[in-house]
Design a protein around this motif. Structure first.
Motif, short mmCIF file in Angstrom:
data_model
loop_
_atom_site.label_atom_id
_atom_site.label_comp_id
_atom_site.label_asym_id
_atom_site.label_seq_id
_atom_site.Cartn_x
_atom_site.Cartn_y
_atom_site.Cartn_z
N SER A 1 0.81 -1.22 0.00
CA SER A 1 0.00 0.00 0.00
C SER A 1 0.85 1.27 0.00
N ASN A 2 2.18 1.11 0.06
CA ASN A 2 3.09 2.27 0.11
C ASN A 2 2.75 3.18 1.29
N SER A 3 2.56 2.54 2.43
CA SER A 3 2.19 3.30 3.62
C SER A 3 2.68 2.58 4.87
N VAL A 4 2.58 3.30 6.00
CA VAL A 4 2.94 2.74 7.31
C VAL A 4 1.72 2.82 8.20
N SER A 5 1.37 1.68 8.82
CA SER A 5 0.27 1.66 9.79
C SER A 5 0.85 1.73 11.19
N VAL A 6 0.12 2.38 12.08
CA VAL A 6 0.55 2.52 13.47
C VAL A 6 -0.43 1.75 14.36
N ILE A 7 0.12 0.84 15.19
CA ILE A 7 -0.71 0.00 16.05
C ILE A 7 -0.55 0.42 17.50
N ASP A 8 -1.66 0.58 18.18
CA ASP A 8 -1.67 0.80 19.61
C ASP A 8 -1.46 -0.56 20.27
N THR A 9 -0.30 -0.75 20.94
CA THR A 9 0.03 -2.08 21.46
C THR A 9 -0.79 -2.44 22.70
N ALA A 10 -1.47 -1.47 23.30
CA ALA A 10 -2.32 -1.78 24.45
C ALA A 10 -3.61 -2.47 24.01
N THR A 11 -4.11 -2.06 22.84
CA THR A 11 -5.38 -2.60 22.35
C THR A 11 -5.22 -3.42 21.08
N ASN A 12 -3.98 -3.37 20.51
CA ASN A 12 -3.72 -4.04 19.23
C ASN A 12 -4.70 -3.63 18.15
N THR A 13 -4.95 -2.33 18.11
CA THR A 13 -5.79 -1.76 17.05
C THR A 13 -4.99 -0.68 16.33
N SER A 23 7.56 4.26 -2.41
CA SER A 23 7.17 3.01 -3.04
C SER A 23 7.88 1.83 -2.39
N LEU A 24 7.11 0.77 -2.10
CA LEU A 24 7.63 -0.47 -1.54
C LEU A 24 8.44 -0.26 -0.26
N PRO A 25 7.83 0.30 0.80
CA PRO A 25 8.55 0.47 2.06
C PRO A 25 8.96 -0.90 2.61
N ALA A 26 10.21 -0.96 3.13
CA ALA A 26 10.75 -2.26 3.54
C ALA A 26 11.19 -2.28 5.00
N GLY A 27 12.05 -1.34 5.39
CA GLY A 27 12.59 -1.34 6.74
C GLY A 27 12.16 -0.10 7.51
N VAL A 28 12.17 -0.21 8.85
CA VAL A 28 11.82 0.94 9.68
C VAL A 28 12.67 0.89 10.95
N ALA A 29 13.10 2.07 11.42
CA ALA A 29 13.83 2.18 12.68
C ALA A 29 13.38 3.44 13.39
N ILE A 30 13.30 3.36 14.72
CA ILE A 30 12.85 4.47 15.55
C ILE A 30 14.05 5.09 16.25
#
Length: 258
Positions: A1-13, A23-30
């Motif tokens: 989808s060429n995007s990044v989703s953010v998950i709330d780890t308390a509710t897993n939503t 295009s084609l995101p692969a790796g991520v670091a904070i």
């Protein structure tokens, strides 16, 4: 989808809408402070930077090599390292300016993963620089400035950092001091133990000396720094020309040693 989703780890939503990147995101670091996310876009040959407070992309994508896949950030948060699979290289990003530093680092064929040693394994690398201010003239005073820095990659470890100065013949110490330093004139030493981050410097040390009437025309002042977890003794020198003074005679020499 060429995007990044953010998950709330308390509710897993999923929180909010997906964040558009390249295009084609692969790796991520904070980053260590949690304020930025660096995303490699394998199909766009660039890196997107996300502000994690607003979950929006900051600035323009950062161009890197071909097909960037993985990314790792240094423990101090100052650099991001990106593997470029089809360029057989690693790009280094300055996270303060979000620009690539220097040329890509050559690697083997199709580099994929990358990792950085934890801060506990990274040591400080101290530097010392010494300069003089103005002219040094027989029978007068002169001033040196000593600066201690840390080129990293780690911070100093809280052990004592010691600066020692060695004066050449013809110079005697009048005063030595620096903000935060504990200095002793008789020993020409200054110490401190507060932690110095990589890429930073301690406040400078100022050394004022008296120039004897019998001082040679050319002298070299030397200073060293040790400690802070750096096992190497680092040295700085300040070659100094001593200017003559027609009023400086044997009485001046007596004054110097009173």
């Amino acid at each position: 989808s060429n995007s990044v989703s953010v998950i709330d780890t308390a509710t897993n939503t999923v929180v909010g809408s997906p964040i558009p990147v390249g295009s084609l995101p692969a790796g991520v670091a904070i980053t260590p402070n949690g304020q930025r996310a660096y995303v490699t876009n394998g199909g766009s040959n660039n890196v997107s930077v996300i502000d994690t407070a607003t979950n929006t992309v900051v600035g323009s994508p950062i161009p890197v090599g071909n097909n960037p896949l993985d990314v790792a950030i240094t423990p101090n948060g100052q650099r991001a390292y990106v593997t470029n699979e089809q360029s057989n290289s690693v790009s280094v990003i300055d996270t303060a300016t979000n620009t690539v530093v220097g040329s890509p680092i050559p690697a083997g064929n199709n580099p994929f993963g990358i990792a950085i040693a934890p801060a506990s394994q990274q040591k400080a690398s101290l530097t010392i620089a010494k300069s003089r201010t103005g002219k040094f003239t027989r029978g007068n005073k002169g001033t040196y400035t000593i600066t201690v820095g840390n080129t990293g990659p780690g911070t100093t470890d809280g052990t004592t950092v010691t600066v020692r100065d060695t004066l050449p013949r013809g110079l005697t110490a009048d005063r030595i001091s620096g903000s935060g330093w504990n200095c002793t004139r008789s020993a020409l030493t200054c110490t401190r133990s507060d932690v110095l981050p990589a890429g930073s410097s301690y406040p400078p040390i100022t050394l004022t000396v008296r120039v004897s009437c019998s001082a040679p025309a050319h002298v070299t002042n030397k200073a060293t720094v040790t400690g802070g977890g750096d096992t190497t003794t680092h040295t700085a020198t300040a070659p100094t020309t001593i200017n003559p003074d027609k009023h400086c005679d044997k009485h001046c020499d007596k004054h110097d040693h009173r």
